[in-house]
Design an enzyme around this catalytic site. Structure first.
Site, mmCIF file in Angstrom:
data_model
loop_
_atom_site.group_PDB
_atom_site.id
_atom_site.type_symbol
_atom_site.label_atom_id
_atom_site.label_comp_id
_atom_site.label_asym_id
_atom_site.label_seq_id
_atom_site.Cartn_x
_atom_site.Cartn_y
_atom_site.Cartn_z
ATOM 1 N N GLU A 106 34.023 37.934 34.659
ATOM 2 C CA GLU A 106 35.158 37.638 33.677
ATOM 3 C C GLU A 106 34.608 36.798 32.599
ATOM 4 O O GLU A 106 34.349 35.686 32.671
ATOM 5 C CB GLU A 106 36.252 36.931 34.284
ATOM 6 C CG GLU A 106 36.871 37.918 35.169
ATOM 7 C CD GLU A 106 37.897 38.963 34.782
ATOM 8 O OE1 GLU A 106 37.761 39.145 33.438
ATOM 9 O OE2 GLU A 106 38.721 39.801 35.518
ATOM 10 N N HIS A 156 34.047 42.489 32.749
ATOM 11 C CA HIS A 156 35.473 42.143 32.502
ATOM 12 C C HIS A 156 35.453 40.987 31.476
ATOM 13 O O HIS A 156 34.881 40.260 31.193
ATOM 14 C CB HIS A 156 36.318 42.004 33.600
ATOM 15 C CG HIS A 156 36.551 43.220 34.367
ATOM 16 N ND1 HIS A 156 37.409 44.213 34.358
ATOM 17 C CD2 HIS A 156 35.664 43.686 35.469
ATOM 18 C CE1 HIS A 156 37.329 45.138 35.496
ATOM 19 N NE2 HIS A 156 36.385 44.815 35.896
ATOM 20 N N HIS A 216 37.710 49.178 33.191
ATOM 21 C CA HIS A 216 38.382 49.997 32.761
ATOM 22 C C HIS A 216 37.820 51.014 31.865
ATOM 23 O O HIS A 216 36.521 51.386 31.890
ATOM 24 C CB HIS A 216 39.545 48.956 31.813
ATOM 25 C CG HIS A 216 40.020 47.985 32.458
ATOM 26 N ND1 HIS A 216 40.754 47.881 33.457
ATOM 27 C CD2 HIS A 216 39.551 46.568 32.255
ATOM 28 C CE1 HIS A 216 41.178 46.473 34.014
ATOM 29 N NE2 HIS A 216 40.444 45.997 33.283
ATOM 30 N N GLU A 257 39.987 45.136 26.009
ATOM 31 C CA GLU A 257 38.931 44.638 27.047
ATOM 32 C C GLU A 257 37.927 45.944 27.122
ATOM 33 O O GLU A 257 36.870 45.561 27.300
ATOM 34 C CB GLU A 257 39.526 44.336 28.378
ATOM 35 C CG GLU A 257 38.616 43.759 29.463
ATOM 36 C CD GLU A 257 39.393 43.563 30.815
ATOM 37 O OE1 GLU A 257 38.860 43.191 31.813
ATOM 38 O OE2 GLU A 257 40.650 43.866 30.820
#
Length: 325
Positions: A288, A206, A113, A150
């Site tokens: 993640e 992430h 992101h 995040e």
């Protein structure tokens, strides 16, 4: 990144028994997983025996973990303006050190992101081709319940990881850095940056946004995809090797357990719906690092001390892979 969003399909229910990935990871890192179990038995993970303070350290980007920031919100669907111009991807590149174990190696780090995505929802909602289908260019990502996004987390860990790898002689490139570019890049461009750099390894960082009570990390491996512009067949074996090494070292260094809600306890998941993996022509995985919506994981993810451990664990997996490649 949350599983509830345009870049992720909902995870499949856990199978009642473990698959072949369990054997692969267990064969690679039995000592690491056993070490985690012993560690849990004698005092918990991630540092002190209680919850880690959300203001325990400042990020390497210069913003304290506890400083205020607007929470990331789910991006709404929309149509980009006709005259929207896509900025060139930001690339943070440094020359390799004169010496070091990784001299001559190129690593691309993809911080998931972008903090600016929340201000560019029209741009990030435009569709891009990921081979198997079309998806949104990017998403805003998730956040902790207290609003730590995040995007801030991934950029901080990326900076820490870059510093560790550069000290060992690697040339490190980021797909974006801070406000350069101010949003994105799109998922297809993120893959293209690694491809153009002829990266020896690439990793996308992430944090998940699953339900409270769902804990742990998992590493996402590319499935064998051959559709449209996507052909991961040449990189699936190397990417699996990279992912297994990252997973084994991550659990050993951070004490964060493998996910209890995907991956059947292996910390490994294979997917074919992610453009950043589908379009990669170099060995690449996603990680993640934990679930931002779970209070125990959030306490770790908002700790600068723990984020340094996360960067160290990821780096040791990458170094192990590069030394064998």
């Amino acid at each position: 990144m949350s599983y509830v969003g345009p870049d992720f399909d909902p995870p499949q229910p856990r199978r009642p028994r473990r698959g072949p990935l369990t054997v692969a990871l267990a064969a690679l890192v039995p000592g690491a997983l056993l070490g985690w179990l012993v560690y849990e038995a004698v005092g918990g993970s991630g540092g002190s025996s209680g919850a880690v303070s959300t203001a325990s350290a400042s990020t390497s980007a210069g913003s304290p973990a506890g400083s205020s920031a607007p929470p990331a919100t789910a991006s709404g669907r929309g149509t980009p303006t006709a005259d929207a111009k896509r900025p060139a991807p930001g690339r943070s590149t440094t020359a390799p050190a004169a010496s070091g174990a990784l001299r001559g190696k190129v690593v691309v780090i993809d911080p998931g992101h972008n903090p600016g995505n929340v201000r560019h929802t029209a741009e990030i909602n435009r569709q891009v081709d990921i081979g198997t289908n079309k998806k949104e260019c990017d998403t805003t990502g998730t956040s902790t319940n207290a609003g730590y996004s995040e995007a801030r987390f991934t950029l901080d860990v990326a900076h820490r990881l870059r510093a560790i790898l550069e000290r060992q002689g690697a040339t490190v490139k980021l797909t974006h850095d801070g406000d350069s570019p101010p949003w994105g890049p799109c998922v297809d461009e993120r893959a293209r940056i690694g491809n153009t750099a002829h990266a020896d390894a690439a990793i996308s960082i992430h944090a998940d946004g699953s339900a409270a009570g769902n804990r742990g990390f998992h590493v996402i491996l590319p499935a064998a995809v051959h559709a449209g512009a996507a052909d991961t067949r040449p990189i699936t074996a190397a990417s699996r090797d990279l992912g297994e090494r990252v997973a084994g070292n991550f659990v050993r260094v951070t004490g964060e357990p493998p996910s209890n809600y995907v991956g059947d306890g292996t910390g490994l998941v294979t997917r074919q719906d992610l453009g950043g993996l589908n379009l990669s022509t170099v060995p690449k995985v996603f990680i993640e690092c934990g679930n931002m919506r779970d209070s125990k994981d959030a306490a770790l993810l908002t700790s600068g001390t723990w984020r340094q451990k996360a960067a160290q664990g990821i780096s040791e997996g990458i170094v192990s892979f590069l030394r064998e490649s």
